[in-house]
Motif scaffolding. Structure first.
Motif, PDB file in Angstrom:
ATOM      1  N   GLU A   1     -24.835  -2.828  17.851  1.00 47.06           N
ATOM      2  CA  GLU A   1     -25.363  -1.591  18.419  1.00 47.06           C
ATOM      3  C   GLU A   1     -26.874  -1.687  18.540  1.00 47.06           C
ATOM      4  O   GLU A   1     -27.561  -2.108  17.614  1.00 47.06           O
ATOM      5  CB  GLU A   1     -24.982  -0.413  17.530  1.00 47.06           C
ATOM      6  CG  GLU A   1     -25.404   0.924  18.095  1.00 47.06           C
ATOM      7  CD  GLU A   1     -24.964   2.089  17.231  1.00 47.06           C
ATOM      8  OE1 GLU A   1     -25.398   3.217  17.500  1.00 47.06           O
ATOM      9  OE2 GLU A   1     -24.179   1.852  16.286  1.00 47.06           O
ATOM     10  N   LEU A   2     -27.383  -1.293  19.700  1.00 46.93           N
ATOM     11  CA  LEU A   2     -28.817  -1.371  19.931  1.00 46.93           C
ATOM     12  C   LEU A   2     -29.522  -0.200  19.256  1.00 46.93           C
ATOM     13  O   LEU A   2     -28.990   0.909  19.195  1.00 46.93           O
ATOM     14  CB  LEU A   2     -29.104  -1.351  21.434  1.00 46.93           C
ATOM     15  CG  LEU A   2     -28.518  -2.504  22.246  1.00 46.93           C
ATOM     16  CD1 LEU A   2     -28.865  -2.336  23.719  1.00 46.93           C
ATOM     17  CD2 LEU A   2     -29.025  -3.847  21.736  1.00 46.93           C
ATOM     18  N   PRO A   3     -30.703  -0.442  18.736  1.00 46.99           N
ATOM     19  CA  PRO A   3     -31.450   0.652  18.101  1.00 46.99           C
ATOM     20  C   PRO A   3     -31.889   1.680  19.138  1.00 46.99           C
ATOM     21  O   PRO A   3     -32.008   1.381  20.319  1.00 46.99           O
ATOM     22  CB  PRO A   3     -32.658  -0.061  17.486  1.00 46.99           C
ATOM     23  CG  PRO A   3     -32.829  -1.296  18.302  1.00 46.99           C
ATOM     24  CD  PRO A   3     -31.443  -1.721  18.694  1.00 46.99           C
ATOM     25  N   LYS A   4     -32.131   2.894  18.694  1.00 49.36           N
ATOM     26  CA  LYS A   4     -32.638   3.929  19.583  1.00 49.36           C
ATOM     27  C   LYS A   4     -34.036   3.554  20.049  1.00 49.36           C
ATOM     28  O   LYS A   4     -34.846   3.042  19.277  1.00 49.36           O
ATOM     29  CB  LYS A   4     -32.674   5.279  18.870  1.00 49.36           C
ATOM     30  CG  LYS A   4     -33.212   6.411  19.744  1.00 49.36           C
ATOM     31  CD  LYS A   4     -33.163   7.750  19.034  1.00 49.36           C
ATOM     32  CE  LYS A   4     -33.719   8.851  19.933  1.00 49.36           C
ATOM     33  NZ  LYS A   4     -33.637  10.186  19.313  1.00 49.36           N
ATOM     34  N   ILE A   5     -34.297   3.802  21.308  1.00 42.79           N
ATOM     35  CA  ILE A   5     -35.607   3.501  21.884  1.00 42.79           C
ATOM     36  C   ILE A   5     -36.383   4.804  22.064  1.00 42.79           C
ATOM     37  O   ILE A   5     -35.871   5.766  22.651  1.00 42.79           O
ATOM     38  CB  ILE A   5     -35.470   2.797  23.250  1.00 42.79           C
ATOM     39  CG1 ILE A   5     -34.677   1.497  23.111  1.00 42.79           C
ATOM     40  CG2 ILE A   5     -36.854   2.536  23.846  1.00 42.79           C
ATOM     41  CD1 ILE A   5     -35.271   0.491  22.151  1.00 42.79           C
ATOM     42  N   LYS A   6     -37.592   4.835  21.549  1.00 40.17           N
ATOM     43  CA  LYS A   6     -38.454   6.001  21.715  1.00 40.17           C
ATOM     44  C   LYS A   6     -39.754   5.536  22.379  1.00 40.17           C
ATOM     45  O   LYS A   6     -40.528   4.788  21.788  1.00 40.17           O
ATOM     46  CB  LYS A   6     -38.752   6.656  20.366  1.00 40.17           C
ATOM     47  CG  LYS A   6     -39.478   8.002  20.485  1.00 40.17           C
ATOM     48  CD  LYS A   6     -39.570   8.690  19.125  1.00 40.17           C
ATOM     49  CE  LYS A   6     -40.247  10.061  19.233  1.00 40.17           C
ATOM     50  NZ  LYS A   6     -40.326  10.740  17.918  1.00 40.17           N
ATOM     51  N   ILE A   7     -39.937   5.966  23.623  1.00 31.68           N
ATOM     52  CA  ILE A   7     -41.090   5.555  24.423  1.00 31.68           C
ATOM     53  C   ILE A   7     -42.133   6.670  24.430  1.00 31.68           C
ATOM     54  O   ILE A   7     -41.858   7.788  24.875  1.00 31.68           O
ATOM     55  CB  ILE A   7     -40.685   5.237  25.868  1.00 31.68           C
ATOM     56  CG1 ILE A   7     -39.517   4.248  25.909  1.00 31.68           C
ATOM     57  CG2 ILE A   7     -41.881   4.679  26.644  1.00 31.68           C
ATOM     58  CD1 ILE A   7     -38.966   4.000  27.304  1.00 31.68           C
TER      59      ILE A   7
ATOM     60  N   ASP B   1     -29.835   4.337  23.853  1.00 30.14           N
ATOM     61  CA  ASP B   1     -30.295   5.720  23.713  1.00 30.14           C
ATOM     62  C   ASP B   1     -31.814   5.739  23.815  1.00 30.14           C
ATOM     63  O   ASP B   1     -32.509   5.143  22.982  1.00 30.14           O
ATOM     64  CB  ASP B   1     -29.835   6.266  22.357  1.00 30.14           C
ATOM     65  CG  ASP B   1     -30.217   7.739  22.158  1.00 30.14           C
ATOM     66  OD1 ASP B   1     -30.692   8.363  23.119  1.00 30.14           O
ATOM     67  OD2 ASP B   1     -30.044   8.237  21.029  1.00 30.14           O
ATOM     68  N   VAL B   2     -32.330   6.393  24.839  1.00 27.82           N
ATOM     69  CA  VAL B   2     -33.775   6.416  25.092  1.00 27.82           C
ATOM     70  C   VAL B   2     -34.306   7.838  24.976  1.00 27.82           C
ATOM     71  O   VAL B   2     -33.770   8.771  25.577  1.00 27.82           O
ATOM     72  CB  VAL B   2     -34.116   5.847  26.486  1.00 27.82           C
ATOM     73  CG1 VAL B   2     -35.611   6.016  26.790  1.00 27.82           C
ATOM     74  CG2 VAL B   2     -33.720   4.379  26.584  1.00 27.82           C
TER      75      VAL B   2
END
Length: 331
Positions: free
Chosen positions: A33-39, A63-64
């Motif tokens: 599972e890919l980590p959550k991305i926070k831009i 999840d971005v």
């Protein structure tokens, strides 16, 4: 062959067959599972396609979250603390640090200024050398400031050769229009408005005259880039899908972007006249080191300019802070 031997052979065959079936039907290992991305980003409409991607679900498989943080110092702190793992910034903003290397690695170019930022000069200024010793205003950390530094650098000058005034961009525009400055770094619409007010003045140069200088990139946490490159790829893919959607669904896309930045659709369209969103093909060209204009060359040039003007005391090689590995994943 006697009956007992035949039965024994059949039993062995059946056991092997069942074992092979069980092995072949064993569930495959799930994809990590890919980590959550926070831009993180400041409030700047150049980042608007990211909101289209978010609204339309184009960031598939990851999840971005898009976050507004208005201070670059706060963005850097959030990056180092792990509160965010990506952020958008120009070359100069990214590299304007002292004693500490900038955080993150650049993998995607999202926009470029094409005339939205520039330097206005008085009627009697015909060359950058004419500004030596004169009052010139601009706001550090904003693109017009970099354009001014670039023009000075081309003539072997720095801010020390001017009577430099550190002013908010709107104040610099007003002071220039009132005749209080010989030149000013200003962004649109104040750039055109200031020149229109002051008789004989002109836009000496803008970002349209300096291809590649004022670009926004997305920088990712270096551990994220190393351990989960597929997350970076999915962010880039979502951005490119958003650009396609903007081109084919103008009204809906511009409404989404206008809503995201609290402006009208007309204002968003007006803003777009001075900015380009960078396509997949343009990203490929700009991340190609053999291109005349490329991210590596611009990155090193900007750091050299910043260092000469005292905005940074550390310059790392572009190859250590930018990666073409993500854009190369796209055919």
């Amino acid at each position: 062959m006697n009956k007992k031997s035949l039965i024994g052979i059949l039993v062995v065959v059946i056991i092997l067959g069942i074992g092979g079936y069980l092995i072949s039907t064993k569930p495959s290992q799930p994809t990590p599972e890919l980590p959550k991305i926070k831009i993180a980003m400041v409030t700047f409409p150049g980042y608007a396609p990211l909101y289209v991607a978010k609204e339309k679900g184009f960031f598939e498989g990851v999840d971005v979250e898009l976050a507004r943080i208005e201070s670059i110092g706060d963005i850097r702190a959030a990056m180092r603390s792990g509160d965010i793992n990506m952020y958008a910034a120009t070359y100069d903003i990214y590299q304007s640090t002292k004693d500490v290397a900038p955080a993150g690695i650049g993998f995607l170019i999202v926009d470029e200024s094409h005339g939205a930022d520039g330097v206005a000069t008085a009627a009697d200024v015909n060359s950058i050398q004419d500004l030596r010793g004169k009052k010139v205003g601009a706001e550090p950390g904003f693109p017009p400031y970099l354009v001014l530094q670039y023009l000075l650098d081309r003539t072997g000058m720095t801010l020390k050769d001017l009577d430099f005034q550190d002013l908010p961009t709107t104040d610099a525009g007003s002071a220039f229009a009132a005749g209080q400055l010989a030149a000013a770094g200003i962004y649109e619409p104040a750039l055109s408005a200031s020149v229109k007010v002051r008789h004989g003045s002109k836009v000496f140069a803008s970002s349209a005259d300096i291809p590649g200088l004022v670009q926004d990139l997305i920088f990712a946490d270096e551990n994220l880039a190393k351990d989960y490159p597929q997350a970076l790829e999915k962010v880039a893919a979502g951005y490119f899908r958003a650009l396609d959607y903007i081109n084919t669904n103008h009204d809906d896309a511009y409404q989404i972007m206008a809503n995201a930045f609290g402006v009208s659709v007309q204002e968003m369209e007006d803003f777009k006249t001075g900015v380009s969103w960078i396509s997949k093909e343009e990203n490929k060209r700009l991340f190609n080191q053999s291109s005349e204009v490329n991210v590596y060359k611009t990155y090193d040039l900007v750091c050299s300019i910043l260092q000469k003007n005292g905005d940074t005391n550390i310059c790392l090689k572009a190859a250590d802070k930018l990666t073409d590995s993500i854009i190369k994943r796209f055919n």
